[in-house]
Write an enzyme that holds these catalytic residues in place. Sequence first.
Site, PDB file in Angstrom:
ATOM      1  CE  LYS A   9      -0.529   3.308   4.531  1.00  0.00           C
ATOM      2  NZ  LYS A   9      -0.600   3.434   5.963  1.00  0.00           N
ATOM      3  N   GLY A  42       1.409   2.526  10.769  1.00  0.00           N
ATOM      4  CA  GLY A  42       2.347   3.641  10.641  1.00  0.00           C
ATOM      5  C   GLY A  42       2.956   4.078  11.965  1.00  0.00           C
ATOM      6  CG  ASN A 102      -1.840   1.166   1.302  1.00  0.00           C
ATOM      7  OD1 ASN A 102      -1.913   1.955   0.363  1.00  0.00           O
ATOM      8  ND2 ASN A 102      -2.562   1.305   2.411  1.00  0.00           N
ATOM      9  CG  HIS A 117      -6.465   1.938   4.693  1.00  0.00           C
ATOM     10  ND1 HIS A 117      -6.052   2.924   5.567  1.00  0.00           N
ATOM     11  CD2 HIS A 117      -5.449   1.052   4.622  1.00  0.00           C
ATOM     12  CE1 HIS A 117      -4.829   2.634   6.000  1.00  0.00           C
ATOM     13  NE2 HIS A 117      -4.438   1.497   5.432  1.00  0.00           N
ATOM     14  CB  SER A 166       4.153  -1.538  12.233  1.00  0.00           C
ATOM     15  OG  SER A 166       3.715  -0.196  12.399  1.00  0.00           O
ATOM     16  CD  GLU A 173      -3.422   5.591   6.464  1.00  0.00           C
ATOM     17  OE1 GLU A 173      -3.302   5.580   5.220  1.00  0.00           O
ATOM     18  OE2 GLU A 173      -2.559   5.127   7.234  1.00  0.00           O
ATOM     19  CD  GLU A 200      -4.365  -2.398   7.178  1.00  0.00           C
ATOM     20  OE1 GLU A 200      -3.205  -2.590   6.805  1.00  0.00           O
ATOM     21  OE2 GLU A 200      -4.996  -1.380   6.883  1.00  0.00           O
TER      22      GLU A 200
HETATM   23  P1  PGA Z   1       2.023   0.431   7.800  1.00  0.00           P
HETATM   24  O1  PGA Z   1       0.643   0.613   6.997  1.00  0.00           O
HETATM   25  O2  PGA Z   1       2.649  -0.853   7.317  1.00  0.00           O
HETATM   26  O3  PGA Z   1       2.841   1.625   7.456  1.00  0.00           O
HETATM   27  O4  PGA Z   1       1.668   0.356   9.251  1.00  0.00           O
HETATM   28  C1  PGA Z   1      -0.220  -0.464   6.765  1.00  0.00           C
HETATM   29  C2  PGA Z   1      -1.475   0.006   6.092  1.00  0.00           C
HETATM   30  O5  PGA Z   1      -1.914   1.121   6.360  1.00  0.00           O
HETATM   31  O6  PGA Z   1      -2.054  -0.699   5.254  1.00  0.00           O
END
Ligand code: PGA
Length: 241
Positions: free
Chosen positions: A12, A167, A10, A88, A203, A90, A161
Amino acid sequence: MLRKKLIAANWKMNNAPTGFDAKDSSYRTKSDVDVVIFPTFLDIEKCTKAELIVGAQYGRPEEKGAFTGDESMKQIKTSGCTYVLCGHSERRIHHSESDAFVAEQVIAAIDCGLIPILCIGETADEREMGQAKEVVKRQLETVLLATSHQLQARNLVIAYEPVWAIGTGKTATPTDAEEMHAYIRSLLSEELQNDMRIIYGGSMKPENAKDLLSQKNIDGGLVGAASLDPVAFGKIVNSAL
Ligand code: PGA
């Protein structure tokens, strides 16, 4: 039964990493592991041209119309995408996407032949208050109910998640993640239970990927930050082999 592992990158709101299109790029799918990348809309075309398996980070359920800045599931499918992320965290946070709206996205995606990756997961506060399972159940069941007539194990992927792990560098322990994945699996109908893939995100990195991916109910990873580094991402993909 054998569920093929799926590792998703991803990206982003970041540009495609240098070398993403190389012949031996770690972003290419493998015979034993499905590798899928989620670039920005601006990079989708160059990724499909490079013959990667591509998904969109979001799609609107309506086919077309006055929705400034949005793309429909149908347009995403026509652009050569195979997958789409739905719900997601976000998007839920910054765009106020509700469970009901996420369910509409999943229905529209399946209808036009995309494979949605449905993202679910609790916040830190919800976990502290002992509500993690309740939240995940609500998010999942809204979609399962809305799609029950069209759902097959191969046309939906679930991504657990935990929001507090995205993140932040904090990862769920393999035991905690496995417990939630087993719980999510138990919520699926008998026909879907064995075959539907449930992947972990939050992460994931080369240092923890193997332990997470060796859990019985963890069928892959949705990787954010570490997916922007082709070498680190390649290590994660290899952990799934
Ligand atoms: P991250 O993001 O690996 O940076 O924690 C995962 C995601 O948002 O899908």
